[in-house]
Design a protein around this motif. Structure first.
Motif, PDB file in Angstrom:
ATOM      1  N   CYS A  63      64.358   1.989  26.085  1.00  0.00           N
ATOM      2  CA  CYS A  63      64.517   1.682  27.323  1.00  0.00           C
ATOM      3  C   CYS A  63      66.134   1.255  27.900  1.00  0.00           C
ATOM      4  O   CYS A  63      66.093   1.028  28.991  1.00  0.00           O
ATOM      5  CB  CYS A  63      63.494   0.744  27.792  1.00  0.00           C
ATOM      6  N   GLY A  64      66.813   1.258  26.936  1.00  0.00           N
ATOM      7  CA  GLY A  64      68.445   1.072  27.259  1.00  0.00           C
ATOM      8  C   GLY A  64      68.647  -0.379  27.902  1.00  0.00           C
ATOM      9  O   GLY A  64      69.656  -0.388  28.328  1.00  0.00           O
ATOM     10  N   TYR A  65      67.966  -1.311  27.348  1.00  0.00           N
ATOM     11  CA  TYR A  65      68.443  -2.585  27.767  1.00  0.00           C
ATOM     12  C   TYR A  65      69.264  -3.248  26.881  1.00  0.00           C
ATOM     13  O   TYR A  65      69.265  -3.193  25.496  1.00  0.00           O
ATOM     14  CB  TYR A  65      67.242  -3.624  27.652  1.00  0.00           C
ATOM     15  N   ILE A  66      70.398  -4.005  27.492  1.00  0.00           N
ATOM     16  CA  ILE A  66      71.120  -4.903  26.937  1.00  0.00           C
ATOM     17  C   ILE A  66      70.762  -6.386  27.371  1.00  0.00           C
ATOM     18  O   ILE A  66      71.164  -6.606  28.426  1.00  0.00           O
ATOM     19  CB  ILE A  66      72.741  -4.389  27.225  1.00  0.00           C
ATOM     20  N   CYS A  67      70.064  -6.812  26.487  1.00  0.00           N
ATOM     21  CA  CYS A  67      69.418  -8.000  27.041  1.00  0.00           C
ATOM     22  C   CYS A  67      69.730  -9.241  26.319  1.00  0.00           C
ATOM     23  O   CYS A  67      68.924  -9.548  25.248  1.00  0.00           O
ATOM     24  CB  CYS A  67      67.913  -7.776  27.269  1.00  0.00           C
ATOM     25  N   PRO A  68      70.629 -10.082  26.729  1.00  0.00           N
ATOM     26  CA  PRO A  68      70.943 -11.449  26.119  1.00  0.00           C
ATOM     27  C   PRO A  68      69.826 -12.432  26.319  1.00  0.00           C
ATOM     28  O   PRO A  68      69.758 -13.245  25.828  1.00  0.00           O
ATOM     29  CB  PRO A  68      71.948 -11.802  26.573  1.00  0.00           C
ATOM     30  N   SER A  69      69.029 -11.911  27.410  1.00  0.00           N
ATOM     31  CA  SER A  69      67.963 -12.802  27.651  1.00  0.00           C
ATOM     32  C   SER A  69      66.675 -13.114  26.412  1.00  0.00           C
ATOM     33  O   SER A  69      65.945 -13.810  26.381  1.00  0.00           O
ATOM     34  CB  SER A  69      67.037 -12.749  28.933  1.00  0.00           C
ATOM     35  N   LEU A 130      74.950 -13.042  18.607  1.00  0.00           N
ATOM     36  CA  LEU A 130      75.181 -11.588  18.713  1.00  0.00           C
ATOM     37  C   LEU A 130      74.871 -10.948  19.879  1.00  0.00           C
ATOM     38  O   LEU A 130      75.515  -9.948  20.037  1.00  0.00           O
ATOM     39  CB  LEU A 130      74.161 -11.020  17.317  1.00  0.00           C
ATOM     40  N   LEU A 131      73.853 -11.337  20.439  1.00  0.00           N
ATOM     41  CA  LEU A 131      73.768 -10.613  21.801  1.00  0.00           C
ATOM     42  C   LEU A 131      74.763 -10.927  22.747  1.00  0.00           C
ATOM     43  O   LEU A 131      75.324 -10.249  23.479  1.00  0.00           O
ATOM     44  CB  LEU A 131      72.451 -11.251  22.505  1.00  0.00           C
ATOM     45  N   TRP A 377      60.843   4.550  15.428  1.00  0.00           N
ATOM     46  CA  TRP A 377      60.439   3.553  14.475  1.00  0.00           C
ATOM     47  C   TRP A 377      61.497   2.282  14.683  1.00  0.00           C
ATOM     48  O   TRP A 377      62.497   2.457  14.134  1.00  0.00           O
ATOM     49  CB  TRP A 377      60.404   3.909  12.973  1.00  0.00           C
ATOM     50  N   ARG A 378      61.053   1.136  15.026  1.00  0.00           N
ATOM     51  CA  ARG A 378      61.898   0.030  15.071  1.00  0.00           C
ATOM     52  C   ARG A 378      61.942  -0.550  13.994  1.00  0.00           C
ATOM     53  O   ARG A 378      60.730  -0.490  13.128  1.00  0.00           O
ATOM     54  CB  ARG A 378      61.430  -0.906  16.188  1.00  0.00           C
ATOM     55  N   PRO A 379      63.031  -0.848  13.495  1.00  0.00           N
ATOM     56  CA  PRO A 379      63.380  -1.494  11.871  1.00  0.00           C
ATOM     57  C   PRO A 379      63.078  -2.989  12.153  1.00  0.00           C
ATOM     58  O   PRO A 379      63.702  -3.818  12.472  1.00  0.00           O
ATOM     59  CB  PRO A 379      64.799  -1.229  11.628  1.00  0.00           C
ATOM     60  N   LEU A 406      66.043  -4.769  19.199  1.00  0.00           N
ATOM     61  CA  LEU A 406      67.298  -5.180  19.755  1.00  0.00           C
ATOM     62  C   LEU A 406      68.451  -4.530  19.453  1.00  0.00           C
ATOM     63  O   LEU A 406      69.568  -4.938  19.244  1.00  0.00           O
ATOM     64  CB  LEU A 406      67.474  -6.746  19.844  1.00  0.00           C
ATOM     65  N   GLY A 407      68.349  -3.264  18.653  1.00  0.00           N
ATOM     66  CA  GLY A 407      69.294  -2.399  17.923  1.00  0.00           C
ATOM     67  C   GLY A 407      70.483  -1.959  18.909  1.00  0.00           C
ATOM     68  O   GLY A 407      71.564  -2.368  18.417  1.00  0.00           O
ATOM     69  N   LEU A 408      69.748  -1.669  20.321  1.00  0.00           N
ATOM     70  CA  LEU A 408      71.006  -1.306  21.093  1.00  0.00           C
ATOM     71  C   LEU A 408      71.690  -2.662  21.836  1.00  0.00           C
ATOM     72  O   LEU A 408      72.796  -2.624  21.781  1.00  0.00           O
ATOM     73  CB  LEU A 408      70.315  -0.560  22.311  1.00  0.00           C
ATOM     74  N   SER A 409      70.854  -3.761  21.701  1.00  0.00           N
ATOM     75  CA  SER A 409      71.559  -4.906  22.576  1.00  0.00           C
ATOM     76  C   SER A 409      72.643  -5.549  21.539  1.00  0.00           C
ATOM     77  O   SER A 409      73.196  -6.075  22.098  1.00  0.00           O
ATOM     78  CB  SER A 409      70.408  -5.808  22.736  1.00  0.00           C
ATOM     79  N   MET A 410      72.377  -5.356  20.124  1.00  0.00           N
ATOM     80  CA  MET A 410      73.220  -5.828  19.064  1.00  0.00           C
ATOM     81  C   MET A 410      74.110  -4.905  18.447  1.00  0.00           C
ATOM     82  O   MET A 410      74.982  -5.567  17.597  1.00  0.00           O
ATOM     83  CB  MET A 410      72.326  -6.527  18.164  1.00  0.00           C
ATOM     84  N   ALA A 411      74.322  -3.716  18.942  1.00  0.00           N
ATOM     85  CA  ALA A 411      74.861  -2.783  18.150  1.00  0.00           C
ATOM     86  C   ALA A 411      76.626  -3.130  18.336  1.00  0.00           C
ATOM     87  O   ALA A 411      77.149  -2.964  17.033  1.00  0.00           O
ATOM     88  CB  ALA A 411      74.647  -1.409  18.822  1.00  0.00           C
ATOM     89  N   THR A 412      77.357  -3.406  19.375  1.00  0.00           N
ATOM     90  CA  THR A 412      78.640  -3.355  19.338  1.00  0.00           C
ATOM     91  C   THR A 412      79.156  -4.590  18.556  1.00  0.00           C
ATOM     92  O   THR A 412      79.971  -4.578  17.841  1.00  0.00           O
ATOM     93  CB  THR A 412      79.002  -3.702  21.081  1.00  0.00           C
ATOM     94  N   GLY A 413      78.356  -5.918  18.863  1.00  0.00           N
ATOM     95  CA  GLY A 413      78.747  -7.028  17.837  1.00  0.00           C
ATOM     96  C   GLY A 413      78.336  -6.870  16.345  1.00  0.00           C
ATOM     97  O   GLY A 413      79.202  -7.216  15.547  1.00  0.00           O
ATOM     98  N   THR A 414      77.297  -5.917  16.128  1.00  0.00           N
ATOM     99  CA  THR A 414      77.140  -5.709  14.695  1.00  0.00           C
ATOM    100  C   THR A 414      78.384  -4.802  14.134  1.00  0.00           C
ATOM    101  O   THR A 414      78.617  -4.993  13.078  1.00  0.00           O
ATOM    102  CB  THR A 414      75.786  -5.113  14.410  1.00  0.00           C
TER     103      THR A 414
END
Length: 440
Positions: A63-69, A130-131, A377-379, A406-414
């Motif tokens: 769904c494309g969310y970058i969600c620190p909430s 991380l978020l 498949w979400r990990p 939350l892979g998309l939401s945490m990808a850059t920090g990871t």
């Protein structure tokens, strides 16, 4: 963006490798892609190895969310009871197919044990850092690097049907505000309709997290690939890694053995390896020297052309846990959670739950044309925290997996954290909460 000689020198001064050092990133989803991004910018020579096509798995149709909430994990007090009750309903967003598998039973047993306030808050503190890091880095990607991914900063609306649930959420909001500095603005039913006219009358209210953002994930991955190719990153697609061979420094790995799309066995030599294989990571357990407790949590989405009255805000309908994402070039409805193993079918009943939720809540719920029906498949780890750590079996193999929903939401920090850890210098986040040893 091509790395300049001066920026390479600065990266080397921080402890990163020289441009001649080679890192093989195994996995071409958003975690692997963003790891490759920060590695290449730090001066590494990078090869991405992907079993399918780059950006084609769980990173494609979410769904494309970058969600620190989304600070609190699924393992919350009372989560098991709520889930069991929900599963008794014919339209439940949750589904579990029990299996006589030691890893499956162990995962659910440990998930149940983790559903307490202490573990929830420990995971929340780790995810929050991380978020927040990832949100800041995404803004750098968009504003400084000009990455075109249909980025929008409208926040996220949590929509409640039940008045009691809407009012009770105030306690959760208070806790998130006090503990993490992340709060939402409440709107009663009429005020929520004024804020988002695409909603139907009759809702109890909505909580608006203004700090959340969203993007189009498939477009992000397309753009990142183009940029990586411009940096000289090599891509080996339709190539499945099967094992590691020792022979590297300090007993580390010297190469991976893989099979390409033609069925031929190939090897890829590198100085370091990043395993960013998402839900497929447990298939490498034997070679990583540790049992990675990841279960695939199957989610669905439907992508359409825009409806006549498209919402301005991304929406999560709390009663059904269905999400709606308005995009510049389309419209997506997604969510549900199935623990059914590595099932590759698309369950039309699950897709029906998505459209039914949209029809219940939205004036104009569906677009005129469906462009894609999708699953991924979400990990899922049992404690809701990813693994960002060195493999116990190889000093130069790093694991970056298990980001749950939350892979998309945490990808850059990871990606940045993995790059810093490989370089051996200071890290911008404490990696301790993400150690793989916490599972053993």
């Amino acid at each position: 963006m091509i790395q300049t000689s001066s920026s390479v020198a600065k990266a080397a001064a921080r402890g990163a490798a020289s441009p001649g050092d080679h890192v093989a990133v195994i996995g071409g989803g958003v975690i692997g892609g963003m790891s490759a991004w920060y590695l290449a910018r730090a001066g590494y020579r990078v090869t991405v190895i992907e079993r399918d096509a780059f950006g084609a798995a769980c990173s494609h149709g979410n769904c494309g969310y970058i969600c620190p909430s989304h600070i609190l994990p699924l393992c919350q007090p009372g989560a098991v009871t709520k889930t069991m009750r929900a599963m008794l309903k014919p339209n439940s967003p949750f589904a579990v197919k029990p299996r006589l598998s030691k890893s499956f039973v162990s995962w659910f047993w440990n998930f149940t044990r983790s559903c307490n306030e202490r573990d929830m808050m420990e995971t929340g503190r780790a995810l929050h850092g991380l978020l927040q890091s990832s949100l800041s880095l995404y803004r750098e990607l968009v504003n400084d690097d000009g990455v075109d991914c249909e980025w929008q900063e409208h926040g996220l609306l949590f929509v409640h049907d039940d008045a009691n649930a809407f009012q009770m959420y105030a306690e959760t909001d208070r806790m998130l505000r006090e503990e993490f500095g992340v709060g939402a603005t409440p709107y009663d039913g009429e005020s929520a309709l004024e804020l988002e006219p695409a909603l139907k009358p009759g809702i109890a209210g909505a909580w608006h997290y203004e700090g959340d953002c969203h993007l189009r994930p498939d477009k992000l991955l397309e753009e990142i690939r183009q940029r990586l190719e411009g940096m000289g990153v090599e891509f080996l697609e339709s190539t499945s890694v099967e094992s590691f061979e020792k022979g590297g420094p300090a007993g580390g790995a010297s190469r991976v053995v893989a099979k390409n799309g033609a069925g031929e066995r190939i090897t890829v030599d590198a100085d370091h390896f990043v395993v960013a294989t998402g839900a497929m990571t447990p298939f490498l357990n034997e070679h990583l020297g540790v049992r990675i407790p990841i279960e695939p949590g199957k989610g669905y989405s439907i992508t359409m052309t825009k409806p006549g009255r498209m919402p301005k805000y991304p929406l999560i309908f709390e009663d059904s846990h269905v999400a709606v994402t308005p995009m510049e070039t389309g419209y997506r409805i997604g969510s549900t959670m199935e623990f059914v193993g590595y099932d590759t079918s698309i369950n039309q009943k699950r897709l029906g739950l998505l459209t039914a939720a949209a029809e219940k809540h939205l004036v104009d719920p569906l677009g005129p044309e469906v462009t894609e029906e999708w699953y991924g498949w979400r990990p899922m780890t049992w404690d809701g925290r990813p693994i960002i750590d060195r493999s116990p079996a190889h000093a130069n193999v790093w694991i970056a997996a298990g980001h749950s929903m939350l892979g998309l939401s945490m990808a850059t920090g990871t990606g940045r954290l993995v790059t810093e850890m490989i370089g051996g210098g200071e890290t911008h986040l404490d990696p301790a909460p993400f150690r793989v040893s916490r599972f053993h």
